[in-house]
Design a protein around this motif. Structure first.
Motif, short mmCIF file in Angstrom:
data_model
loop_
_atom_site.label_atom_id
_atom_site.label_comp_id
_atom_site.label_asym_id
_atom_site.label_seq_id
_atom_site.Cartn_x
_atom_site.Cartn_y
_atom_site.Cartn_z
N UNK A 238 21.87 -12.86 16.39
CA UNK A 238 21.54 -11.93 15.32
C UNK A 238 22.13 -10.55 15.62
N UNK A 239 22.43 -9.84 14.54
CA UNK A 239 22.72 -8.42 14.58
C UNK A 239 21.52 -7.73 13.96
N UNK A 240 20.63 -7.25 14.80
CA UNK A 240 19.36 -6.70 14.32
C UNK A 240 19.54 -5.29 13.79
N UNK A 241 18.66 -4.90 12.87
CA UNK A 241 18.66 -3.55 12.32
C UNK A 241 17.88 -2.61 13.24
N UNK A 242 18.21 -1.32 13.24
CA UNK A 242 17.51 -0.39 14.13
C UNK A 242 16.07 -0.11 13.70
N UNK A 243 15.77 -0.27 12.41
CA UNK A 243 14.43 -0.05 11.85
C UNK A 243 13.91 1.33 12.23
N UNK A 244 14.64 2.34 11.93
CA UNK A 244 14.21 3.72 12.12
C UNK A 244 14.54 4.50 10.86
N UNK A 245 13.77 5.55 10.62
CA UNK A 245 14.00 6.39 9.44
C UNK A 245 14.29 7.83 9.85
N UNK A 246 14.89 7.99 11.03
CA UNK A 246 15.20 9.34 11.49
C UNK A 246 16.51 9.85 10.91
N UNK A 247 17.13 9.03 10.05
CA UNK A 247 18.33 9.47 9.36
C UNK A 247 18.40 8.78 8.01
N UNK A 248 19.15 9.34 7.09
CA UNK A 248 19.33 8.72 5.78
C UNK A 248 20.50 7.76 5.84
N UNK A 249 20.30 6.55 5.31
CA UNK A 249 21.34 5.53 5.35
C UNK A 249 22.09 5.50 4.01
#
Length: 418
Positions: A238-249
């Motif tokens: 898998x290529x997992x997502x970072x699951x953080x909201x410290x930046x706008x995607x």
């Protein structure tokens, strides 16, 4: 030539045609029919990276055009001329061709002798008109993806018609079934950078993942991607997502292009877990995938959204099969539902899977970071995922039965059948 190369118009293999790389193509046509086919093909997703120009005038126009201009990667020439005239014209054109330029001739004479003569003179391919857009694309793709070239995997994009319909869970379990049942190297790419669940579902917490690939495009290559993959089994990563909201995607439309190209050449199967949103990059990912799976629940909002997405993708993917539909969470107690037959009629397509509501099975798998097959391998729902995985990978055969120890020993000659 029709008998000497991949069949023009063989739409059954549409999803097996690799995308054409970033090349320049100039066609010189003599008939409006062939010119129209080339222009329609240029709008197909498989030619989205190529730069295509169409001219009239045939071989003479090409000779005149390249007297003072560099030649593109590929020149496509339509001709009605007989063999002697055509050979003479091609020799004149060869004087102006840059090294590395390929030439495809579209003729109106089905002659194996002519085909062999042209190939011996350096022509890359000779095909016989009439042609269709998909067949034309297949010929170009064949020129740049020969038998000795890189392996091209299948991209399967899974998206929900509405948030909360379980698209991610289904994507992960489909990938698991493909890797386990078909024994194919499979990669799950979680494209929901802020709230992806691939890491949770597979009980993985890798220090790196898909974000490193997204925000370091200059480093993208096979070795870099291989370091980012988190191995879940011998055949699944898998290529997992970072699951953080410290930046706008706020991602650009072409953000995932390079990553998808590398994943295609790395694994036979890549499952893209696409978040429920409609923007430039999600639209591009869905249009560019080999298979699109649309997950919906049997209610009115899901039907409306699914129909809207289906109609849009049908128009944008004119030469591909329509998106596959899976209806999830059917039979919820006391919840009014749209009947499956009515849902399918409105969508104008039969679903490839109808998944019943089973909170115990799905809840146990989610909370334990397991796949459904790990919780209850004998469940009918697990068999459904195996069937869907085979369909999406173009495998129509029956489910592979697990051999017992006795059968294995007999096969090895250790025991004689009674």
């Amino acid at each position: 030539m029709a008998d000497a190369s991949p069949h023009l118009g063989a739409s059954d293999g549409a999803n097996l045609i690799p995308p054409v790389p970033r090349i320049s193509i100039q066609s010189f046509c003599e008939s409006v029919d062939v010119a129209a086919v080339v222009e329609e093909a240029a709008r197909d997703r498989r030619l989205s990276k190529a730069h295509v120009k169409t001219h009239m005038g045939g071989v003479p126009a090409a000779i005149e055009a390249f007297r003072s201009a560099p030649t593109p990667n590929l020149i496509v020439l339509e001709t009605y001329s007989d063999r002697s005239v055509l050979v003479q014209q091609l020799e004149s054109l060869a004087e102006f061709c840059d090294p590395g330029t390929k030439v495809m001739v579209i003729g109106h004479e089905n002659d194996i002798g002519l085909y062999r003569d042209l190939i011996s003179r350096g022509v890359s391919d000779y095909v016989v008109a009439p042609i269709d857009p998909l067949g034309f694309i297949a010929q170009i793709s064949h020129l740049y993806h020969s038998a000795g070239g890189e392996t091209i995997g299948r991209l399967i994009a899974v998206v929900g018609a509405k948030g909360g319909v379980g698209a991610s869970t289904l994507a992960h379990n489909i990938a698991w079934s493909i890797s386990r049942q078909l024994e194919l190297q499979t990669v799950v790419a979680d494209l929901d950078l802020a709230f992806g669940t691939a890491g949770l579902d597979f009980n993985q917490d890798p220090p790196q993942g898909i974000a490193e690939a997204v925000f370091s495009p200059e480093r993208l290559d096979m070795n870099f991607i291989d370091r980012l993959l988190s191995k879940c089994s011998d055949t699944l990563s898998i290529l997992a997502a970072p699951v953080t909201v410290d930046r706008a995607y706020d991602l650009a439309e072409h953000t995932y292009d390079g990553l998808c190209d590398i994943l295609r050449s790395t694994a036979p199967c890549v499952v893209l877990d696409v978040p429920h949103q409609w923007c430039g990059w999600t639209k591009r990912v869905l249009v560019g995938a080999d298979e699109v799976v649309l997950v919906a629940a049997p209610d009115l909002a899901n039907l409306r959204n699914a129909k809207t997405i289906m109609d849009s993708l049908r128009a944008l993917r004119a030469n591909d099969r329509p998106p596959r539909v899976i209806i999830n969470m059917t039979g919820v107690p006391k919840r009014p539902e749209i009947p499956i037959a009515d849902f399918a009629k409105a969508m104008e397509i039969e679903p490839i899977g109808i998944i019943p509501f089973d909170p115990k099975l799905f809840g146990s798998a989610t909370n334990n970071g397991q796949m459904l097959a790990e919780v209850d391998g004998s469940s009918k729902i697990v068999e459904m995922f195996d069937d869907m995985g085979r369909q999406l990978m173009g495998r129509s055969g029956p489910r592979r039965a697990k051999k017992t120890l006795l059968e294995s020993l007999r096969r090895l000659g250790g025991l004689k059948a009674s």
